[in-house]
Design a protein around this motif. Structure first.
Motif, PDB file in Angstrom:
ATOM      1  N   MET A  82       0.851  -1.192   0.000  1.00 20.25           N
ATOM      2  CA  MET A  82       0.000   0.000   0.000  1.00 20.25           C
ATOM      3  C   MET A  82       0.884   1.238   0.000  1.00 20.25           C
ATOM      4  N   ASN A  83       0.797   2.008  -1.067  1.00 21.91           N
ATOM      5  CA  ASN A  83       1.566   3.240  -1.213  1.00 21.91           C
ATOM      6  C   ASN A  83       0.632   4.433  -1.260  1.00 21.91           C
ATOM      7  N   SER A  84       1.198   5.608  -1.063  1.00 26.84           N
ATOM      8  CA  SER A  84       0.415   6.858  -1.124  1.00 26.84           C
ATOM      9  C   SER A  84      -0.848   6.752  -0.279  1.00 26.84           C
ATOM     10  N   LEU A  85      -0.682   6.294   0.916  1.00 26.18           N
ATOM     11  CA  LEU A  85      -1.833   6.057   1.781  1.00 26.18           C
ATOM     12  C   LEU A  85      -2.542   7.352   2.131  1.00 26.18           C
ATOM     13  N   LYS A  86      -3.861   7.228   2.258  1.00 26.05           N
ATOM     14  CA  LYS A  86      -4.732   8.360   2.575  1.00 26.05           C
ATOM     15  C   LYS A  86      -5.477   8.079   3.870  1.00 26.05           C
ATOM     16  N   PRO A  87      -5.912   9.113   4.560  1.00 27.18           N
ATOM     17  CA  PRO A  87      -6.693   8.877   5.792  1.00 27.18           C
ATOM     18  C   PRO A  87      -7.898   7.982   5.563  1.00 27.18           C
ATOM     19  N   GLU A  88      -8.505   8.062   4.376  1.00 22.56           N
ATOM     20  CA  GLU A  88      -9.679   7.223   4.114  1.00 22.56           C
ATOM     21  C   GLU A  88      -9.324   5.754   3.915  1.00 22.56           C
ATOM     22  N   ASP A  89      -8.049   5.406   3.898  1.00 25.09           N
ATOM     23  CA  ASP A  89      -7.626   4.005   3.868  1.00 25.09           C
ATOM     24  C   ASP A  89      -7.634   3.382   5.262  1.00 25.09           C
ATOM     25  N   THR A  90      -7.860   4.193   6.278  1.00 19.67           N
ATOM     26  CA  THR A  90      -7.892   3.685   7.645  1.00 19.67           C
ATOM     27  C   THR A  90      -9.000   2.660   7.808  1.00 19.67           C
ATOM     28  N   ALA A  91      -8.633   1.470   8.279  1.00 15.76           N
ATOM     29  CA  ALA A  91      -9.588   0.363   8.409  1.00 15.76           C
ATOM     30  C   ALA A  91      -8.868  -0.838   9.007  1.00 15.76           C
ATOM     31  N   VAL A  92      -9.648  -1.851   9.338  1.00 10.41           N
ATOM     32  CA  VAL A  92      -9.081  -3.163   9.624  1.00 10.41           C
ATOM     33  C   VAL A  92      -9.040  -3.930   8.304  1.00 10.41           C
ATOM     34  N   TYR A  93      -7.889  -4.464   7.988  1.00  9.38           N
ATOM     35  CA  TYR A  93      -7.685  -5.186   6.732  1.00  9.38           C
ATOM     36  C   TYR A  93      -7.693  -6.687   7.008  1.00  9.38           C
ATOM     37  N   TYR A  94      -8.464  -7.419   6.192  1.00  6.53           N
ATOM     38  CA  TYR A  94      -8.635  -8.853   6.360  1.00  6.53           C
ATOM     39  C   TYR A  94      -8.198  -9.598   5.101  1.00  6.53           C
ATOM     40  N   CYS A  95      -7.565 -10.713   5.329  1.00  7.32           N
ATOM     41  CA  CYS A  95      -7.225 -11.645   4.272  1.00  7.32           C
ATOM     42  C   CYS A  95      -8.390 -12.621   4.109  1.00  7.32           C
ATOM     43  N   ASN A  96      -8.669 -13.037   2.878  1.00  8.80           N
ATOM     44  CA  ASN A  96      -9.805 -13.914   2.618  1.00  8.80           C
ATOM     45  C   ASN A  96      -9.458 -15.043   1.675  1.00  8.80           C
ATOM     46  N   TYR A  97      -9.946 -16.237   2.020  1.00 10.18           N
ATOM     47  CA  TYR A  97      -9.913 -17.392   1.120  1.00 10.18           C
ATOM     48  C   TYR A  97     -11.344 -17.936   1.045  1.00 10.18           C
ATOM     49  N   ARG A  98     -11.856 -18.057  -0.179  1.00  7.64           N
ATOM     50  CA  ARG A  98     -13.218 -18.525  -0.383  1.00  7.64           C
ATOM     51  C   ARG A  98     -13.180 -19.921  -0.987  1.00  7.64           C
ATOM     52  N   SER A  99     -13.527 -20.912  -0.180  1.00  9.11           N
ATOM     53  CA  SER A  99     -13.592 -22.272  -0.708  1.00  9.11           C
ATOM     54  C   SER A  99     -14.977 -22.499  -1.313  1.00  9.11           C
ATOM     55  N   MET A 100     -15.206 -23.701  -1.786  1.00 14.22           N
ATOM     56  CA  MET A 100     -16.516 -24.019  -2.354  1.00 14.22           C
ATOM     57  C   MET A 100     -17.611 -23.974  -1.294  1.00 14.22           C
ATOM     58  N   TRP A 101     -17.207 -24.129  -0.028  1.00 17.73           N
ATOM     59  CA  TRP A 101     -18.217 -24.297   1.013  1.00 17.73           C
ATOM     60  C   TRP A 101     -18.201 -23.205   2.063  1.00 17.73           C
ATOM     61  N   TRP A 102     -17.121 -22.384   2.130  1.00 20.80           N
ATOM     62  CA  TRP A 102     -16.990 -21.480   3.259  1.00 20.80           C
ATOM     63  C   TRP A 102     -16.082 -20.320   2.909  1.00 20.80           C
ATOM     64  N   ASP A 103     -16.357 -19.188   3.547  1.00 20.87           N
ATOM     65  CA  ASP A 103     -15.479 -18.022   3.500  1.00 20.87           C
ATOM     66  C   ASP A 103     -14.582 -18.049   4.735  1.00 20.87           C
ATOM     67  N   TYR A 104     -13.268 -18.036   4.506  1.00 21.68           N
ATOM     68  CA  TYR A 104     -12.336 -18.003   5.619  1.00 21.68           C
ATOM     69  C   TYR A 104     -11.711 -16.622   5.732  1.00 21.68           C
ATOM     70  N   TRP A 105     -11.565 -16.164   6.978  1.00 23.35           N
ATOM     71  CA  TRP A 105     -11.023 -14.837   7.249  1.00 23.35           C
ATOM     72  C   TRP A 105      -9.903 -14.919   8.268  1.00 23.35           C
ATOM     73  N   GLY A 106      -8.950 -14.025   8.129  1.00 19.70           N
ATOM     74  CA  GLY A 106      -7.962 -13.859   9.180  1.00 19.70           C
ATOM     75  C   GLY A 106      -8.533 -13.008  10.300  1.00 19.70           C
ATOM     76  N   GLN A 107      -7.679 -12.728  11.277  1.00 23.99           N
ATOM     77  CA  GLN A 107      -8.130 -11.965  12.454  1.00 23.99           C
ATOM     78  C   GLN A 107      -8.155 -10.470  12.173  1.00 23.99           C
ATOM     79  N   GLY A 108      -7.524 -10.069  11.093  1.00 20.12           N
ATOM     80  CA  GLY A 108      -7.498  -8.657  10.722  1.00 20.12           C
ATOM     81  C   GLY A 108      -6.280  -7.942  11.281  1.00 20.12           C
ATOM     82  N   THR A 109      -5.869  -6.901  10.571  1.00 19.25           N
ATOM     83  CA  THR A 109      -4.773  -6.057  11.037  1.00 19.25           C
ATOM     84  C   THR A 109      -5.175  -4.602  10.821  1.00 19.25           C
ATOM     85  N   GLN A 110      -4.961  -3.797  11.840  1.00 19.33           N
ATOM     86  CA  GLN A 110      -5.404  -2.396  11.805  1.00 19.33           C
ATOM     87  C   GLN A 110      -4.409  -1.540  11.033  1.00 19.33           C
ATOM     88  N   VAL A 111      -4.939  -0.760  10.115  1.00 19.07           N
ATOM     89  CA  VAL A 111      -4.156   0.243   9.398  1.00 19.07           C
ATOM     90  C   VAL A 111      -4.757   1.604   9.719  1.00 19.07           C
TER      91      VAL A 111
END
Length: 115
Positions: A82-111
């Protein structure tokens, strides 16, 4: 079992950069697409960027030209530069893997981007 562990968040001034990492385990990482989402306070979770198993990418309009998603199949890790970050980029960021049966999420990291 599937595990997604994000890291790399923090506090940065506007215009700065951060690189997020998501270490995946418990499934065939190299054969699956991955995504980065974010959720700001009071807003719905939104897709930021995605990468296919073949490394094709797509981005939200709000981050095009500033963010880059990539993957290292040898390390079972997906990144978000992430470059040229802006205040509106502030959020919790989550990684996602979508299998055929389920959405998997990480715990999130605050930016947090300060102006």
């Amino acid at each position: 079992q599937v595990q997604l562990v994000e890291s790399g968040g923090g506090v940065v001034q506007a215009g700065g950069s951060l690189r997020l990492s998501c270490a995946a385990s418990g499934y065939n990482f190299r054969s699956n697409a991955m995504g980065w989402y974010r959720q700001a306070i009071g807003k719905q979770r939104e897709l930021v960027a995605a990468i296919t198993s073949g490394s094709s990418t797509n981005y939200a309009d709000s981050v095009k030209g500033r963010f880059t998603i990539s993957r290292d199949n040898a390390k079972n890790t997906v990144y978000l530069q992430m470059n040229s970050l802006k205040p509106e980029d502030t959020a919790v960021y989550y990684c996602n893997y979508r299998s055929m049966w389920w959405d998997y999420w990480g715990q999130g990291t605050q930016v947090t981007v300060s102006s």
